[in-house]
Design a protein around this motif. Structure first.
Motif, PDB file in Angstrom:
ATOM      1  N   VAL A   1       0.695  -0.939   0.034  1.00 48.42           N
ATOM      2  CA  VAL A   1      -0.075   0.217   0.229  1.00 48.42           C
ATOM      3  C   VAL A   1       1.241   1.015   0.340  1.00 48.42           C
ATOM      4  CG1 VAL A   1      -1.738   1.528   1.798  1.00 48.42           C
ATOM      5  CG2 VAL A   1      -1.872  -1.463   0.965  1.00 48.42           C
ATOM      6  N   SER A   2       1.738   1.355  -0.070  1.00 50.24           N
ATOM      7  CA  SER A   2       2.757   2.130   0.829  1.00 50.24           C
ATOM      8  C   SER A   2       3.615   2.459  -0.591  1.00 50.24           C
ATOM      9  CB  SER A   2       3.482   2.645   2.169  1.00 50.24           C
ATOM     10  OG  SER A   2       4.562   1.425   2.288  1.00 50.24           O
ATOM     11  N   SER A   3       4.336   1.878  -1.085  1.00 48.79           N
ATOM     12  CA  SER A   3       4.409   1.616  -2.234  1.00 48.79           C
ATOM     13  C   SER A   3       3.405   1.698  -3.670  1.00 48.79           C
ATOM     14  CB  SER A   3       5.508   0.278  -2.241  1.00 48.79           C
ATOM     15  OG  SER A   3       6.775   0.110  -1.576  1.00 48.79           O
ATOM     16  N   ALA A   4       2.516   1.369  -3.777  1.00 44.85           N
ATOM     17  CA  ALA A   4       2.121   1.476  -4.996  1.00 44.85           C
ATOM     18  C   ALA A   4       0.517   1.822  -4.313  1.00 44.85           C
ATOM     19  CB  ALA A   4       1.570  -0.171  -5.330  1.00 44.85           C
ATOM     20  N   PRO A   5       0.837   3.142  -3.661  1.00 47.64           N
ATOM     21  CA  PRO A   5      -0.577   3.628  -3.113  1.00 47.64           C
ATOM     22  C   PRO A   5      -1.992   4.228  -4.364  1.00 47.64           C
ATOM     23  CG  PRO A   5       1.250   5.606  -3.805  1.00 47.64           C
ATOM     24  CD  PRO A   5       1.909   4.070  -3.875  1.00 47.64           C
TER      25      PRO A   5
ATOM     26  N   GLY B   1      -5.811   2.304  -7.729  1.00 45.11           N
ATOM     27  CA  GLY B   1      -5.598   2.011  -9.482  1.00 45.11           C
ATOM     28  C   GLY B   1      -4.236   0.716  -9.506  1.00 45.11           C
ATOM     29  N   ALA B   2      -3.708   1.529  -8.744  1.00 48.43           N
ATOM     30  CA  ALA B   2      -2.644   0.961  -9.180  1.00 48.43           C
ATOM     31  C   ALA B   2      -2.154  -0.445  -8.327  1.00 48.43           C
ATOM     32  CB  ALA B   2      -1.484   1.703  -8.194  1.00 48.43           C
ATOM     33  N   LEU B   3      -3.326  -0.639  -6.761  1.00 48.22           N
ATOM     34  CA  LEU B   3      -3.473  -2.134  -6.704  1.00 48.22           C
ATOM     35  C   LEU B   3      -4.285  -2.296  -7.405  1.00 48.22           C
ATOM     36  CD1 LEU B   3      -3.713  -0.966  -2.910  1.00 48.22           C
ATOM     37  CD2 LEU B   3      -2.079  -1.871  -3.572  1.00 48.22           C
ATOM     38  N   THR B   4      -5.391  -2.454  -8.196  1.00 44.11           N
ATOM     39  CA  THR B   4      -6.409  -3.238  -9.422  1.00 44.11           C
ATOM     40  C   THR B   4      -5.912  -3.767  -9.884  1.00 44.11           C
ATOM     41  OG1 THR B   4      -7.869  -2.148  -8.605  1.00 44.11           O
ATOM     42  CG2 THR B   4      -8.244  -3.038 -10.915  1.00 44.11           C
ATOM     43  N   ASN B   5      -4.149  -3.073 -11.105  1.00 52.41           N
ATOM     44  CA  ASN B   5      -3.523  -3.693 -11.829  1.00 52.41           C
ATOM     45  C   ASN B   5      -2.402  -4.399 -11.013  1.00 52.41           C
ATOM     46  OD1 ASN B   5      -4.379  -1.622 -13.471  1.00 52.41           O
ATOM     47  ND2 ASN B   5      -2.348  -0.267 -13.643  1.00 52.41           N
TER      48      ASN B   5
ATOM     49  N   ASN C   1      -8.177  -4.433   0.519  1.00 55.32           N
ATOM     50  CA  ASN C   1      -8.631  -3.966   2.028  1.00 55.32           C
ATOM     51  C   ASN C   1      -8.150  -2.684   2.634  1.00 55.32           C
ATOM     52  OD1 ASN C   1     -10.768  -5.504   1.919  1.00 55.32           O
ATOM     53  ND2 ASN C   1      -9.012  -7.515   2.538  1.00 55.32           N
ATOM     54  N   ILE C   2      -7.185  -2.645   2.764  1.00 56.73           N
ATOM     55  CA  ILE C   2      -6.315  -1.473   3.512  1.00 56.73           C
ATOM     56  C   ILE C   2      -6.507  -0.627   2.779  1.00 56.73           C
ATOM     57  CG2 ILE C   2      -3.751  -0.701   4.511  1.00 56.73           C
ATOM     58  CD1 ILE C   2      -2.658  -2.881   4.854  1.00 56.73           C
ATOM     59  N   GLY C   3      -6.368  -0.225   2.212  1.00 55.94           N
ATOM     60  CA  GLY C   3      -6.234   1.031   0.633  1.00 55.94           C
ATOM     61  C   GLY C   3      -7.552   1.230   0.868  1.00 55.94           C
ATOM     62  N   ALA C   4      -8.874   0.486   1.234  1.00 50.69           N
ATOM     63  CA  ALA C   4     -10.028   0.348   0.440  1.00 50.69           C
ATOM     64  C   ALA C   4     -10.648   1.522   2.465  1.00 50.69           C
ATOM     65  CB  ALA C   4     -11.027  -0.270   0.635  1.00 50.69           C
ATOM     66  N   GLY C   5     -10.106   0.979   3.255  1.00 48.52           N
ATOM     67  CA  GLY C   5     -10.209   0.918   4.964  1.00 48.52           C
ATOM     68  C   GLY C   5      -9.622   2.729   4.681  1.00 48.52           C
ATOM     69  N   ALA C   6      -8.853   3.066   3.972  1.00 53.91           N
ATOM     70  CA  ALA C   6      -7.752   3.832   4.186  1.00 53.91           C
ATOM     71  C   ALA C   6      -8.479   5.241   3.221  1.00 53.91           C
ATOM     72  CB  ALA C   6      -6.418   4.337   4.178  1.00 53.91           C
TER      73      ALA C   6
END
Length: 268
Positions: free
Chosen positions: A213-217, A220-224, A262-267
């Motif tokens: 999460v911290s490296s690919a914030p 969209g990046a996580l989905t890729n 999940n972390i990204g969605a919660g933030a």
């Protein structure tokens, strides 16, 4: 781990990457490539090939091969004569050129990938018997290789899987699946025990997900990242690759990316 509804509503991801039913690599497929290996156990063949990976990569790197070819050329291009760069005497040149395409596509071009038939025959249980290679080295600096059309679900995601078939390196595959995770962390995952231990550790998975999460914030990046992992998985299923370490890597990468989403969605 949080429930799937934490993801954005337009992202549909399975909770688990299902493993295909195990199929043994047909011994006759290996024998068709190298008759001297007809009575050699498949695991022994794979170990021997792993030890030759550097020579094979050197042979691949020596080829000055275009990355793609127009689909219309396939019907009258049974082989390609390819210029080769100077390489060491121990280089092992490929035996075939794969012409990769999706099973149903309107794309005009196919992806060209040099490969060694024995690598595919000893790892891919669902491939048919490979046609013999009439590869030849010309008097000039060139090599002539047969072109083998092959349809797979995701040609763009073939490279990391293809590399793994040569190296069987878990850290190298994970670095391709999870490119934002520090190499210093992935380099510790060199054994099946380390992979399984990480998979079984909630805190370890959370740490990896947080790194991602911290490296690919950004979702969209996580989905890729998730889509690339799923594409590699679909290719592995289609080719019938049953290497346990490959599947441990896919399982680990999938748990990490789902946790990161999940972390990204919660933030948000």
């Amino acid at each position: 781990m949080a429930a799937q509804q934490s993801y954005p509503s337009n992202v549909q991801l399975p909770r688990k990457l299902q493993r295909p039913q195990y199929i043994e690599v047909p011994a006759q497929n290996i024998a068709a490539v190298d008759p001297e290996l007809s009575q050699v156990p498949v695991d022994y063949v794979r170990r021997g090939l792993k030890n030759q990976a550097n020579q094979m990569f050197a042979g691949i790197a020596a080829l000055q091969l275009p990355q793609s070819m127009h689909r219309s050329q396939l019907h009258h291009t049974p082989s390609l004569t390819i210029p080769i760069r100077p390489s060491g005497p121990s280089s092992s040149y490929p035996t075939h050129i794969l012409a990769l395409s999706k099973s149903s596509t309107s794309e005009s071009y196919v992806t060209l990938v040099p490969t060694h038939a024995l690598i595919l025959a000893s790892n891919c249980a669902s491939l048919p018997r490979l046609p013999p290679s009439a590869s030849s080295h010309g008097a000039t600096a060139s090599v002539t290789l047969p072109v083998l059309p092959l349809t797979i679900p995701a040609p763009a995601a073939f490279a990391p899987l293809h590399t793994f078939l040569y190296t069987h390196s878990a850290p190298q595959l994970l670095s391709a699946l999870l490119p934002a995770i520090p190499g210093s962390i992935l380099s510790t995952l060199t054994s099946p025990q380390a992979l399984r231990g990480t998979l079984a550790s909630g805190p370890a998975l959370h740490t990896l997900s947080a790194h991602l999460v911290s490296s690919a914030p950004g979702m969209g990046a996580l989905t890729n990242v998730a889509q690339n992992i799923a594409a590699v998985w679909r290719n592995a299923v289609a080719l019938g690759i049953h290497d346990p370490e490959l599947w441990n890597c896919l399982d680990l990468a999938w748990e990490v990316i789902l946790g990161a989403m999940n972390i990204g969605a919660g933030a948000r």
